[in-house]
Design a protein around this motif. Structure first.
Motif, PDB file in Angstrom:
ATOM      1  N   LYS A  51      -5.810   0.564   4.618  1.00  0.00           N
ATOM      2  CA  LYS A  51      -5.428  -0.839   4.860  1.00  0.00           C
ATOM      3  C   LYS A  51      -6.367  -0.081   6.726  1.00  0.00           C
ATOM      4  O   LYS A  51      -6.097   0.437   7.432  1.00  0.00           O
ATOM      5  CB  LYS A  51      -4.318  -1.708   5.848  1.00  0.00           C
ATOM      6  CG  LYS A  51      -4.008  -1.685   4.317  1.00  0.00           C
ATOM      7  CD  LYS A  51      -2.931  -2.291   4.706  1.00  0.00           C
ATOM      8  CE  LYS A  51      -1.764  -3.413   3.345  1.00  0.00           C
ATOM      9  NZ  LYS A  51      -0.122  -4.130   3.642  1.00  0.00           N
TER      10      LYS A  51
ATOM     11  N   LYS B 170      -7.278  -1.613   8.960  1.00  0.00           N
ATOM     12  CA  LYS B 170      -6.750  -1.679  10.270  1.00  0.00           C
ATOM     13  C   LYS B 170      -5.531  -0.796  11.109  1.00  0.00           C
ATOM     14  O   LYS B 170      -4.588  -0.505  12.148  1.00  0.00           O
ATOM     15  CB  LYS B 170      -5.566  -3.289  10.138  1.00  0.00           C
ATOM     16  CG  LYS B 170      -4.373  -3.376   9.469  1.00  0.00           C
ATOM     17  CD  LYS B 170      -3.828  -4.726   9.569  1.00  0.00           C
ATOM     18  CE  LYS B 170      -2.578  -4.961   8.452  1.00  0.00           C
ATOM     19  NZ  LYS B 170      -1.911  -3.561   8.853  1.00  0.00           N
ATOM     20  N   ASP B 171      -5.243   0.296  10.084  1.00  0.00           N
ATOM     21  CA  ASP B 171      -4.259   1.156  10.250  1.00  0.00           C
ATOM     22  C   ASP B 171      -4.731   2.396  10.143  1.00  0.00           C
ATOM     23  O   ASP B 171      -3.552   3.493  10.730  1.00  0.00           O
ATOM     24  CB  ASP B 171      -2.908   1.568   8.663  1.00  0.00           C
ATOM     25  CG  ASP B 171      -2.489   0.039   8.657  1.00  0.00           C
ATOM     26  OD1 ASP B 171      -2.106   0.811   7.182  1.00  0.00           O
ATOM     27  OD2 ASP B 171      -1.822  -0.294   8.960  1.00  0.00           O
TER      28      ASP B 171
ATOM     29  N   ASN C 136     -13.585  -3.589   5.465  1.00  0.00           N
ATOM     30  CA  ASN C 136     -12.821  -5.020   4.848  1.00  0.00           C
ATOM     31  C   ASN C 136     -12.631  -5.280   3.783  1.00  0.00           C
ATOM     32  O   ASN C 136     -11.968  -5.890   2.868  1.00  0.00           O
ATOM     33  CB  ASN C 136     -12.079  -5.770   6.042  1.00  0.00           C
ATOM     34  CG  ASN C 136     -11.026  -5.456   7.098  1.00  0.00           C
ATOM     35  OD1 ASN C 136     -10.409  -4.781   6.910  1.00  0.00           O
ATOM     36  ND2 ASN C 136     -11.404  -5.771   8.076  1.00  0.00           N
TER      37      ASN C 136
ATOM     38  N   ARG D 108     -12.589  -3.539   0.649  1.00  0.00           N
ATOM     39  CA  ARG D 108     -11.430  -3.380  -0.039  1.00  0.00           C
ATOM     40  C   ARG D 108     -10.488  -4.994  -0.544  1.00  0.00           C
ATOM     41  O   ARG D 108      -9.564  -4.483  -1.576  1.00  0.00           O
ATOM     42  CB  ARG D 108     -10.063  -3.210   1.375  1.00  0.00           C
ATOM     43  CG  ARG D 108      -8.626  -2.754   1.409  1.00  0.00           C
ATOM     44  CD  ARG D 108      -7.826  -2.204   2.507  1.00  0.00           C
ATOM     45  NE  ARG D 108      -6.178  -2.721   1.683  1.00  0.00           N
ATOM     46  CZ  ARG D 108      -5.394  -2.936   1.076  1.00  0.00           C
ATOM     47  NH1 ARG D 108      -5.816  -4.522   0.868  1.00  0.00           N
ATOM     48  NH2 ARG D 108      -4.539  -3.041   0.740  1.00  0.00           N
ATOM     49  N   ASP D 109     -11.169  -5.767  -0.180  1.00  0.00           N
ATOM     50  CA  ASP D 109     -11.046  -6.827  -0.355  1.00  0.00           C
ATOM     51  C   ASP D 109     -11.626  -7.218  -2.165  1.00  0.00           C
ATOM     52  O   ASP D 109     -11.436  -7.793  -2.771  1.00  0.00           O
ATOM     53  CB  ASP D 109     -11.379  -8.170   0.140  1.00  0.00           C
ATOM     54  CG  ASP D 109     -10.444  -8.130   1.362  1.00  0.00           C
ATOM     55  OD1 ASP D 109     -11.169  -9.491   2.148  1.00  0.00           O
ATOM     56  OD2 ASP D 109     -10.067  -8.102   1.527  1.00  0.00           O
TER      57      ASP D 109
END
Length: 318
Positions: A89, A91-92, A104, A107-108
């Motif tokens: 992720k 955000k990590d 993002n 990844r989605d």
């Protein structure tokens, strides 16, 4: 990555005679176990374990990025045990806002295809896509090797195209184009020098300056090297103060090297490895003033070229 290890508050500084970077070296049980494992089978988990093993060994042995290597070794072990492992992720990870949106979105798309049956219908293609996505995230966080970022992203796009093709029986046979680009990897240590400082001082003494000048002259005769600067202090003061002092000493040496014309990477990409009092040259009790511990070590490693293969897949409808 936000969960990256920080060893005793240590940061790392790299000075370049050729532009590249590398990280601190720490081995642990996960990496040893993952290095010795033999991923088996053609399931998604088995293929993913194989991809993560190759990735973490590259990060450990070629890039010297041991914290990230440890993280992906753990993912390899989990996948090899048959458990579900998800893509990273963004955000990590410590990624700037400019690149967060596209990561993002990618990844989605990846998770959507995986959840639609990609893991079962095309386990090999799905595993490559997930591993290349994680490579893109890891390289984007580091941010200082554009060629590596581009390679991971391009390979992810190609892997997604292959995955889409494998899941769409009506799609025609894909046209695959393979290209190779040259990138730089850090090799073994080729030279080392140590300069010493007075107690509680971060300015180079005349004899230390002369020693540094001689080392710089030697380095100018060499090609394809990368320099690391490590700052140290003795144990005569508080640990936090010594860490700050060792960083000042490393910064002083870095500044001198820059002034003497060595090629360096972008300043904002450089970090200082300030070991403080944690790695003494001479082991002493706390509070002891030891001249040999008040030092900056400059380590030169060779840099070699390595070819990175990039595969691009073009798919057309029947």
């Amino acid at each position: 990555m936000l969960k990256k290890f920080l060893f005793s508050g240590v940061a790392t500084s790299v000075l370049f005679a050729s532009a590249t970077t590398a990280s601190a070296i720490i081995y642990d049980d996960d990496m040893s176990e993952a290095r010795n494992m033999t991923p088996a089978g053609s399931t998604f988990e088995g293929e993913l374990a194989r991809e993560y093993k190759d990735f973490f060994i590259y990060e450990a042995d070629k890039m010297y990025d041991w914290p990230d290597a440890d993280h992906f070794a753990e993912k390899a072990l989990i996948a090899n045990s048959g458990q579900r492992v998800m893509p990273e992720k963004p955000k990590d990870w410590n990624i700037d806002s400019v690149h967060m949106g596209e990561l993002n979105a990618a990844r989605d798309k990846l998770v959507s295809v995986l959840d639609e049956g990609g893991r079962d219908l095309a386990p090999r293609e799905a595993a490559i896509a997930q591993a290349r996505y994680d490579c893109w995230v890891e390289q984007q966080e580091e941010g200082h090797q554009p060629a590596h970022i581009a390679a991971c992203r391009t390979e992810f796009d190609a892997a997604m195209a292959n995955l889409d093709a494998a899941m769409q029986p009506k799609l025609a046979e894909a046209e695959v184009t393979t290209t190779q680009t040259e990138t730089l990897v850090v090799d073994d240590e080729v030279a080392r020098e140590v300069v010493y400082f007075d107690w509680n001082e971060a300015e180079l003494k005349p004899d230390a300056q002369a020693k540094l000048d001689r080392f710089v002259d030697e380095m100018r005769e060499m090609q394809n090297i990368v320099l690391y600067v490590e700052g140290h202090a003795d144990r005569s003061g508080p640990a936090d103060y010594n860490l700050s002092l060792s960083k000042e000493r490393a910064e002083e040496v870095r500044s001198q090297l820059i002034k003497q014309g060595l090629n360096v990477g972008e300043i904002e990409d450089l970090k200082i490895e300030a070991e403080g009092e944690s790695e003494p040259a001479v082991v002493t009790a706390d509070g002891v003033r030891e001249p040999e511990n008040r030092r900056v070590e400059i380590v030169a490693r060779g840099v070699s070229a390595e070819m990175v293969q990039t595969t691009t897949t073009t798919i057309t409808q029947d």
